[in-house]
Enzyme design. Structure first.
Site, PDB file in Angstrom:
ATOM      1  N   SER A  63     -23.544 -34.365-102.388  1.00 51.46           N
ATOM      2  CA  SER A  63     -22.170 -35.257-102.508  1.00 51.46           C
ATOM      3  C   SER A  63     -22.654 -36.842-102.614  1.00 51.46           C
ATOM      4  O   SER A  63     -23.665 -37.303-102.210  1.00 51.46           O
ATOM      5  CB  SER A  63     -21.504 -34.918-101.201  1.00 51.46           C
ATOM      6  OG  SER A  63     -21.037 -33.704-101.124  1.00 51.46           O
TER       7      SER A  63
HETATM    8  N1  SAM Z   1     -22.891 -31.886 -98.170  1.00 52.62           N
HETATM    9  C1  SAM Z   1     -23.854 -31.409 -99.070  1.00 52.62           C
HETATM   10  C2  SAM Z   1     -24.901 -32.256 -99.662  1.00 52.62           C
HETATM   11  O1  SAM Z   1     -24.670 -33.352 -99.561  1.00 52.62           O
HETATM   12  O2  SAM Z   1     -25.901 -31.756-100.137  1.00 52.62           O
HETATM   13  C3  SAM Z   1     -23.032 -30.935-100.392  1.00 52.62           C
HETATM   14  C4  SAM Z   1     -22.981 -29.438-100.850  1.00 52.62           C
HETATM   15  S1  SAM Z   1     -22.538 -29.072-102.527  1.00 52.62           S
HETATM   16  C5  SAM Z   1     -21.269 -30.278-102.647  1.00 52.62           C
HETATM   17  C6  SAM Z   1     -21.263 -27.716-101.822  1.00 52.62           C
HETATM   18  C7  SAM Z   1     -22.016 -26.642-101.252  1.00 52.62           C
HETATM   19  O3  SAM Z   1     -21.061 -25.589-100.869  1.00 52.62           O
HETATM   20  C8  SAM Z   1     -22.892 -26.047-102.313  1.00 52.62           C
HETATM   21  O4  SAM Z   1     -24.066 -25.879-101.968  1.00 52.62           O
HETATM   22  C9  SAM Z   1     -22.108 -24.374-102.450  1.00 52.62           C
HETATM   23  O5  SAM Z   1     -23.268 -23.464-102.734  1.00 52.62           O
HETATM   24  C10 SAM Z   1     -21.512 -24.505-100.882  1.00 52.62           C
HETATM   25  N2  SAM Z   1     -20.671 -23.446-100.929  1.00 52.62           N
HETATM   26  C11 SAM Z   1     -19.573 -23.248-101.834  1.00 52.62           C
HETATM   27  N3  SAM Z   1     -18.689 -22.032-101.203  1.00 52.62           N
HETATM   28  C12 SAM Z   1     -19.313 -21.733-100.107  1.00 52.62           C
HETATM   29  C13 SAM Z   1     -18.955 -20.707 -99.172  1.00 52.62           C
HETATM   30  N4  SAM Z   1     -17.774 -20.102 -99.255  1.00 52.62           N
HETATM   31  N5  SAM Z   1     -19.580 -20.841 -98.053  1.00 52.62           N
HETATM   32  C14 SAM Z   1     -20.490 -21.527 -97.795  1.00 52.62           C
HETATM   33  N6  SAM Z   1     -21.092 -22.286 -98.722  1.00 52.62           N
HETATM   34  C15 SAM Z   1     -20.256 -22.585 -99.978  1.00 52.62           C
END
Ligand code: SAM
Length: 224
Positions: free
Chosen positions: A63
């Site tokens: 993000s």
């Molecule tokens: N804060 C993180 C970073 O800065 O790296 C952001 C990660 S990204 C925007 C969102 C993450 O949510 C992704 O890695 C995705 O695989 C995960 N995600 C989506 N649905 C999910 C779920 N139901 N349970 C766990 N993770 C999930």
């Protein structure tokens, strides 16, 4: 924890974050203390201190730092807090949370990302983080309740399971809206157990929260 490569770029990023309305010095200092590049694939290290979301593989992104800073400002994690993070991703936000709270429990559905985040956290000797591979839309009931819950993926609505796992005085921040555009909602549970909801950060775009209380994996356009 310190890794002083890219120090000029880090200074510029902190100025950018300050310009977005984050003035808390402890928060700003964190972006100098935790080296974001170590959480990213080497191919994007040259962009690690841009105020931008960056690709981390598997169709996911790390993000935007200023959005993360604003999220921390809205959630205000404290030294005694237990934090649940949904969407570990790169693990960078996990590391920020670990510096501000007592324990962080972080759930990611993509195993490879969780493993990579574990490696980066271990490399910085961050020891107060538990990681789980699974569907975070159902929370992590074993360690509930949580003082802070933060979701880094967009949900069609506020998952009831997460609200259930919020402690009295707790704060839950998550992007809610369509797959294309969301507002970050802050849901708080007061000491009497009453829930309150407000838009903390309008107009943002996150990858979808997939899973039981999120979007269906099979229906790109539809709601569950
Ligand atoms: N804060 C993180 C970073 O800065 O790296 C952001 C990660 S990204 C925007 C969102 C993450 O949510 C992704 O890695 C995705 O695989 C995960 N995600 C989506 N649905 C999910 C779920 N139901 N349970 C766990 N993770 C999930």
């Amino acid at each position: 924890m310190s890794d002083y490569r890219f120090s000029a770029q880090r200074g510029a990023l902190i100025e950018e974050i300050r310009g977005r309305g984050v003035t808390d010095l402890e928060l700003l200092r964190l972006f100098d203390l935790v080296p974001r590049h170590l959480f990213l694939p080497e191919g994007v290290w040259n962009r690690a201190y841009e105020d931008a979301p960056l690709p981390i593989g598997y169709g996911q992104t790390a993000s935007q730092p200023s959005l993360q800073a604003r999220s921390l400002q809205a959630l205000s994690p404290g030294s005694g807090d237990r934090v649940l993070e949904i969407g570990t991703g790169s693990g960078f936000f996990t590391a920020l949370l670990s510096r501000l709270s007592d324990r962080v429990f972080s759930v990611e559905r993509i195993r490879e990302l969780s493993l990579r985040a574990r490696k980066a956290l271990d490399g910085l000797e961050i020891r107060n983080v538990a990681l789980l591979v699974g569907d975070g839309s159902i929370g992590w009931r074993k360690y509930a309740p949580f003082d802070v819950i933060t979701v880094a993926a967009a949900s069609p609505s506020v998952p009831a399971a997460l609200v259930d796992q919020l402690a009295p005085g707790g704060r839950l921040l998550l992007p809610v809206g369509t797959r294309e555009a969301q507002d970050m909602l802050l849901v708080t549970r007061d000491s009497e157990g009453e829930l309150h909801e407000e838009v903390a950060i309008p107009d943002c775009t996150f990858v979808p929260l997939l899973g039981r209380y999120g979007w269906s994996d099979e229906e790109p356009g539809g709601r569950r």
